[in-house]
Enzyme design. Structure first.
Site, PDB file in Angstrom:
ATOM      1  CD  GLU A 331      -2.883  -0.970   2.440  1.00  0.00           C
ATOM      2  OE1 GLU A 331      -4.072  -1.295   2.313  1.00  0.00           O
ATOM      3  OE2 GLU A 331      -2.400  -0.590   3.518  1.00  0.00           O
ATOM      4  CB  CYS A 332       0.637   4.343   0.186  1.00  0.00           C
ATOM      5  SG  CYS A 332       0.778   6.131  -0.114  1.00  0.00           S
ATOM      6  N   GLY A 333       3.357   3.632   0.232  1.00  0.00           N
ATOM      7  CA  GLY A 333       4.805   3.546   0.298  1.00  0.00           C
ATOM      8  C   GLY A 333       5.320   2.183  -0.095  1.00  0.00           C
ATOM      9  N   GLY A 429      -0.819  -0.716  -4.783  1.00  0.00           N
ATOM     10  CA  GLY A 429      -1.248   0.577  -5.303  1.00  0.00           C
ATOM     11  C   GLY A 429      -1.247   1.629  -4.215  1.00  0.00           C
TER      12      GLY A 429
END
Length: 455
Positions: A331-333, A429
């Protein structure tokens, strides 16, 4: 099965970001801990950083309460589950009291959560630059919409001015003022592009927190706040049963670069049978042994891109594990870490895992910030085609290939875009989802880890 639990509780909300509600919340938490009370703390909304500070103070993990990500019943269930054994619970609000889903709705705001859970609210107000006008500010919040405001705390004022402000507010607004905090430069906590710096990065954090607690003891009516929260009604909810799926081991990235996780999501995985092995992509040279799944959360990989890039053995280990088919949530990072490279603001490029042929670059603005609803466009690790889940995005970087396997839609504006690399063994993502509010999704991740283990 309907259940109810007694949770003694208040919410510390604010007129807006920067008014001092985190400072006030942390000071009160520390003061309560120093009184040898068992304290539970919560953060309204999806923010990861404030709960880290809460956790450092109370000695146990703080939780998020987010009815958009988790739904109304699960939010009440998690509140009751995590607050019932405590002597007292504090909920910190998000942004301004009424700020939630968008410009035309107070839904999913601090106020909405306080009404959902019947939690009395104490509003933090910074009266700087006002005199009698402070009453207009308070009156505006009291009358704007239905709320649970039961008191006021002033932040950033002097002892001399406080008595004047207190008289003005109590006389003109008919609401109790529970005290104030003066300006405390020695206790300030720095900030950057995603908010406050993380608790782990402040060497003298305990000193600063004790300064806050000293001020709380001196200037805030703690006994009055405890009394306010003592007579709250029981939290009512429909019970949620969690079944153990089987024994597996999941490697969870946890260090200064990757530290954004919802505690209730991690605990849910453990309840389902997972053993969580934490590792550092910054410092460790290899993944934990015999893991059956991989969870790469959000954080600040852009700040540690050089160190992450130089840890070649870890990059190789992660790539090899994913190529072998290990079930992976990024997720993200974590998603940024799996890409070919990360670029900083100056254009310096640092090699990453390169399991996804794309680059993330830090920008000067938030990209696609806020709540979204995701629809799966194909079958993947966590979802079947057509299934939906609520999510949240909060990042200053952007990728040249965010993914095409989900459709994201803003709940108010209807703005749409594609996102997420959703494969049979990978969900990667920018959007964050809350496994604690989506038990079926967590089950699928555990089941995939069990299948990988059997292979």
């Amino acid at each position: 099965m309907n259940k109810s639990k007694r949770v003694k509780r208040i919410m510390i909300a604010g007129t807006g970001s920067g008014c001092g509600k985190t400072t006030v919340t942390c000071g009160i938490l520390k003061a309560l801990v120093r009184k040898n009370l068992k304290v539970a703390s919560f953060k309204c909304g999806p923010d990861y950083i404030d709960p880290m500070f809460h956790s450092k103070i109370i000695g146990t993990k703080s939780r998020n309460l987010d009815s958009f990500l988790c739904g109304d019943n699960t939010t009440k269930y998690l509140f009751a589950k995590n607050g019932a054994e405590a002597d007292f619970s504090i909920v910190e609000g998000v942004m301004g009291l009424y700020d939630g889903l968008g410009s035309k709705s107070t839904k999913y705001s601090s106020c909405d959560l306080s009404l959902l859970t019947d939690t009395p609210t104490v509003l933090v107000v910074n009266p700087a630059g006002t005199y009698i006008s402070v009453a207009a500010i308070v009156k505006g919040y009291l009358d704007f919409a239905p709320n649970n405001i039961k008191g006021i705390i002033l932040n950033g004022t002097s002892e001399m001015m406080y008595n004047t402000y207190k008289d003005i507010i109590e006389d003109l607004c008919n609401v109790k003022v529970y005290g104030f905090l003066p300006k405390l430069p020695a206790a300030e906590i720095g900030s950057r592009h995603l908010g406050l710096v993380t608790a782990e990065e402040i060497e003298d954090l305990d000193l600063r927190l004790n300064l806050l607690a000293d001020a709380v003891d001196k200037y805030i009516d703690i006994e009055g706040l405890l009394k306010l929260g003592e007579n709250t009604p029981e939290l009512e909810y429909e019970d949620i049963k969690v079944e153990k799926r089987g024994s597996c081991t999941i490697g969870v990235a946890m260090d200064n670069a990757f530290c954004f996780y919802y505690e209730d999501a991690l605990k849910l995985l453990e309840e389902m049978g997972a053993t969580l092995k934490y590792f550092s992509p910054l410092k460790d040279k290899k993944l934990p042994e015999k893991i059956d799944g991989l969870y790469l959360g959000g954080g600040y990989p852009e700040l540690y891109a050089k160190e992450l890039s130089e840890n070649k053995s870890m990059l190789k280990a992660v790539k090899s594990a994913i190529e072998s088919g290990i079930p992976t949530i990024a997720e993200c990072g974590g998603f940024m870490y799996l890409q070919k490279s990360i670029k900083d603001k100056d254009g310096n490029e640092f090699e990453m895992v390169n399991i996804i042929d794309s680059t993330s670059q830090l920008t000067n603005k938030l990209s696609r910030f806020g709540y979204t609803t995701l629809t799966a466009l194909n079958n993947n690790l966590l979802f079947q085609a057509g299934e939906q889940v609520n999510a949240h995005e909060f990042h200053y970087s952007d990728s040249d290939l965010c993914g095409e396997d989900f459709l994201a839609v803003k709940p108010i504006t209807g703005r749409k875009w594609h996102c997420i690399h959703g494969k049979i063994t990978m969900f990667a993502g920018y959007p964050h989802i809350h496994l604690g509010g989506n038990i079926k999704v967590a089950q699928r991740f555990i089941n995939a880890c069990l299948s990988y283990k059997e292979k």
